[in-house]
Design a protein around this motif. Structure first.
Motif, PDB file in Angstrom:
ATOM      1  N   ALA A  99       8.448 -55.461 -17.749  1.00 40.43           N
ATOM      2  CA  ALA A  99       8.335 -56.920 -17.806  1.00 40.43           C
ATOM      3  C   ALA A  99       8.100 -57.375 -19.250  1.00 40.43           C
ATOM      4  N   ALA A 100       7.272 -56.630 -19.952  1.00 43.61           N
ATOM      5  CA  ALA A 100       6.998 -56.995 -21.351  1.00 43.61           C
ATOM      6  C   ALA A 100       8.256 -56.822 -22.192  1.00 43.61           C
ATOM      7  N   ALA A 101       9.044 -55.799 -21.855  1.00 44.10           N
ATOM      8  CA  ALA A 101      10.269 -55.536 -22.631  1.00 44.10           C
ATOM      9  C   ALA A 101      11.236 -56.703 -22.529  1.00 44.10           C
ATOM     10  N   ALA A 102      11.226 -57.372 -21.372  1.00 53.97           N
ATOM     11  CA  ALA A 102      12.195 -58.441 -21.144  1.00 53.97           C
ATOM     12  C   ALA A 102      11.741 -59.773 -21.740  1.00 53.97           C
ATOM     13  N   SER A 103      10.463 -59.854 -22.119  1.00 46.43           N
ATOM     14  CA  SER A 103       9.984 -61.133 -22.657  1.00 46.43           C
ATOM     15  C   SER A 103      10.144 -61.158 -24.170  1.00 46.43           C
ATOM     16  N   GLY A 104       9.970 -62.351 -24.732  1.00 47.41           N
ATOM     17  CA  GLY A 104      10.013 -62.467 -26.193  1.00 47.41           C
ATOM     18  C   GLY A 104      11.422 -62.371 -26.752  1.00 47.41           C
ATOM     19  N   PHE A 105      12.433 -62.707 -25.929  1.00 44.99           N
ATOM     20  CA  PHE A 105      13.836 -62.735 -26.399  1.00 44.99           C
ATOM     21  C   PHE A 105      14.249 -61.394 -27.000  1.00 44.99           C
ATOM     22  N   SER A 106      13.781 -60.307 -26.349  1.00 44.72           N
ATOM     23  CA  SER A 106      13.956 -58.977 -26.947  1.00 44.72           C
ATOM     24  C   SER A 106      15.421 -58.553 -27.037  1.00 44.72           C
ATOM     25  N   THR A 107      16.316 -59.201 -26.257  1.00 48.35           N
ATOM     26  CA  THR A 107      17.717 -58.767 -26.311  1.00 48.35           C
ATOM     27  C   THR A 107      18.582 -59.712 -27.153  1.00 48.35           C
ATOM     28  N   ALA A 108      17.927 -60.485 -28.007  1.00 44.42           N
ATOM     29  CA  ALA A 108      18.686 -61.404 -28.869  1.00 44.42           C
ATOM     30  C   ALA A 108      19.678 -60.648 -29.753  1.00 44.42           C
ATOM     31  N   THR A 109      19.271 -59.479 -30.251  1.00 44.77           N
ATOM     32  CA  THR A 109      20.193 -58.703 -31.088  1.00 44.77           C
ATOM     33  C   THR A 109      21.408 -58.253 -30.278  1.00 44.77           C
ATOM     34  N   ASP A 110      21.171 -57.896 -29.000  1.00 46.17           N
ATOM     35  CA  ASP A 110      22.292 -57.483 -28.146  1.00 46.17           C
ATOM     36  C   ASP A 110      23.276 -58.644 -27.969  1.00 46.17           C
ATOM     37  N   LEU A 111      22.709 -59.856 -27.829  1.00 47.38           N
ATOM     38  CA  LEU A 111      23.565 -61.040 -27.681  1.00 47.38           C
ATOM     39  C   LEU A 111      24.415 -61.236 -28.946  1.00 47.38           C
ATOM     40  N   ALA A 112      23.763 -61.135 -30.091  1.00 50.45           N
ATOM     41  CA  ALA A 112      24.498 -61.305 -31.355  1.00 50.45           C
ATOM     42  C   ALA A 112      25.579 -60.228 -31.494  1.00 50.45           C
ATOM     43  N   ASP A 113      25.214 -58.983 -31.139  1.00 48.46           N
ATOM     44  CA  ASP A 113      26.199 -57.887 -31.215  1.00 48.46           C
ATOM     45  C   ASP A 113      27.392 -58.156 -30.294  1.00 48.46           C
ATOM     46  N   TRP A 114      27.124 -58.745 -29.128  1.00 46.64           N
ATOM     47  CA  TRP A 114      28.223 -59.062 -28.181  1.00 46.64           C
ATOM     48  C   TRP A 114      29.174 -60.086 -28.798  1.00 46.64           C
ATOM     49  N   LEU A 115      28.607 -61.071 -29.479  1.00 41.38           N
ATOM     50  CA  LEU A 115      29.448 -62.100 -30.117  1.00 41.38           C
ATOM     51  C   LEU A 115      30.358 -61.455 -31.166  1.00 41.38           C
ATOM     52  N   VAL A 116      29.800 -60.455 -31.862  1.00 43.31           N
ATOM     53  CA  VAL A 116      30.597 -59.747 -32.876  1.00 43.31           C
ATOM     54  C   VAL A 116      31.698 -58.950 -32.198  1.00 43.31           C
ATOM     55  N   ARG A 117      31.314 -58.194 -31.178  1.00 41.21           N
ATOM     56  CA  ARG A 117      32.263 -57.299 -30.504  1.00 41.21           C
ATOM     57  C   ARG A 117      33.322 -58.066 -29.731  1.00 41.21           C
ATOM     58  N   SER A 118      32.907 -59.077 -28.956  1.00 43.85           N
ATOM     59  CA  SER A 118      33.830 -59.729 -28.025  1.00 43.85           C
ATOM     60  C   SER A 118      34.563 -60.910 -28.627  1.00 43.85           C
TER      61      SER A 118
END
Ligand code: ARG
Length: 459
Positions: free
Chosen positions: A359-378
């Motif tokens: 639950a803590a891992a999912a809070s604090g916008f922890s996957t923001a980098t993954d989102l940015a990486d997706w924008l680069v990739r896709s």
């Protein structure tokens, strides 16, 4: 006589306060086993080289074993007027075996004697640290194995950064403690030269065999310069430096345990065995062992600074200042060994709260980098642009009081029209960690590969 050892030169005995500042027997009695081993090797060598008769050497060898058993059984009377362990042992030996005992000090000085005793002692402590660290690394590997794919928040600045795995975090400490272990191995290798036979400082005119005593005491070779031999305390400083770095690592994990076991984090539960309660607040379970471990570096680094300060201004060779080396090293070694044992126990007994971690891992916008990486990739956005778009989405979510996956596709498209439904898959923490499979990354497969690499190395 004014003094049993140097009464020839002295008419008067020492002032009581002189005795108090000068005597080291109160602490260097800890070197008794090393002192007796060094003397036995010396006596055997004196006989082999014809400097002592075989019967004298035999009497000395047996007498020293009697002294050893007297000390170990608690019957030995340590005498402050005999200053230190060396004179206490030699004096008692002479009481037991008579004349032969007085011949033991041929071709030797307390300067090389203390140097060899202390080296033997510090060498044993290196071995103990190596063993202790191996056990501690095993405890971390076991934790890593249990939770190789458990997701938790990774931090920078103690702010949520990216999701990582529990196993990855545990294995980070295995790397640190492995480097610590190699520092003790390295220091041990370098200190493993025998100073015995340097005598007071210049060597001796007796035809001694330094290679023989070195081999008998398990050293690789004798030291090559007699002046250096009696004035070197590098070996103790290296032990202290390695201990300080190791204690710093212990302290960092201790700090994490203090944070993680708090009611606000609840990442781990420490067992009752390593915590204490409060005399007034019934709900308390305090991480005292972790706190004390965090503090131990203070003593160990303090000892390191103290010995550096003692040594830094000493002209060659031996000065009595150097007697101040032992209490520092003893205290640092005791603190380190206790710390290693306590940490090994605590790590073995702690329980990670898997759900809280996730639950803590999912809070604090922890996957923001993954989102940015997706924008680069896709969408083939330049990373800087993707970073900006993602930052805008984080600000939007923050203003709405929700997390990134809670934003609707319409809201996302308001920030960037190219975003598709696929984005939601990269916002999950499990996918996030699974994707980080660069060598040494946090992906469970990478973590398992590191565990598999370490396990055989740790036996
Ligand atoms: N107790 C002394 C020490 O710990 C032993 C060496 C004494 N040598 C001397 N010349 N006073 O350093």
């Amino acid at each position: 006589a004014a003094n049993q050892m140097w009464g020839g030169r002295f008419a008067e005995g020492p002032d009581a306060i002189m005795q108090a500042i000068n005597a080291s027997i109160g602490f260097d009695k800890r070197l008794y086993a090393q002192d007796i081993a060094g003397s036995r090797a010396h006596a055997a060598m004196l006989a082999a080289t014809g400097i002592l008769t075989d019967s004298d050497a035999r009497a000395i060898g047996e007498g020293l074993l009697t002294v050893l058993s007297e000390i170990e059984s608690g019957q030995f009377q340590f005498k402050v007027e005999l200053e230190d362990i060396h004179l206490n042992v030699e004096s008692r030996l002479t009481e037991i075996v008579g004349e032969a005992g007085k011949r033991l000090h041929t071709g030797r000085s307390r300067n090389d004697q203390v140097a060899v005793d202390f080296r033997l002692w510090v060498r044993d402590q290196c071995d103990a640290a190596i063993t202790g660290l191996t056990g501690l690394m095993r405890a971390f590997v076991a934790q890593a194995e249990a939770g190789a794919d458990w997701v938790m928040p990774g931090f920078t600045h103690l702010q949520t950064a990216q999701p990582v795995t529990w196993g990855h975090h545990m294995m980070a400490y295995v790397e640190m403690f492995a480097r610590d272990r190699s520092r003790f191995e390295d220091a041990r290798r370098r200190m493993n030269e025998c100073p015995l036979g340097a005598a007071a400082l210049a060597g001796t005119g007796f035809p001694i065999d330094r290679h023989m005593t070195a081999a008998a005491l398990g050293f690789d070779r004798p030291t090559a310069n007699s002046l250096d031999s009696v004035s070197d305390r590098d070996f103790a400083l290296e032990f202290l430096a390695a201990s300080s770095i190791c204690a710093m690592h212990l302290s960092r994990f201790a700090e994490e345990l203090v944070i993680w076991s708090s009611a606000q984090f609840r990442f781990v539960r420490l067992s009752d065995k390593w915590t204490t309660g409060s005399s007034i607040m019934p709900q308390k379970k305090n991480p005292d062992a972790a706190e004390l471990l965090r503090a131990k570096l203070g003593r160990i680094l303090g000892a390191t600074v103290a010995l550096f300060t003692v040594m830094k201004g000493l002209a060659l060779t031996y000065s009595k200042d150097m007697q101040e080396d032992k209490e520092q090293v003893f205290d640092a070694a005791d603190s380190l060994m206790l710390g290693l044992a306590a940490m090994t126990g605590m790590v073995g007994d702690m329980t990670a709260n898997r759900d809280t971690l996730k639950a803590a891992a999912a809070s604090g916008f922890s996957t923001a980098t993954d989102l940015a990486d997706w924008l680069v990739r896709s969408l083939n956005l330049p990373f800087r642009e993707a970073h900006h778009v993602t930052g805008t989405l984080v600000a939007l979510a923050e203003s709405k009081g929700c997390d990134l996956p809670d934003l609707s596709l319409a809201e996302m498209n308001g920030v960037h029209p190219g975003i598709t439904q696929e984005i939601y898959s990269v916002l999950g923490v499990e996918n996030s960690v699974r994707s980080r499979m660069s060598y040494g990354g946090t992906a469970p497969d990478q973590v398992r590969a590191q565990i598999a690499r370490w396990k055989p190395l740790l036996g």
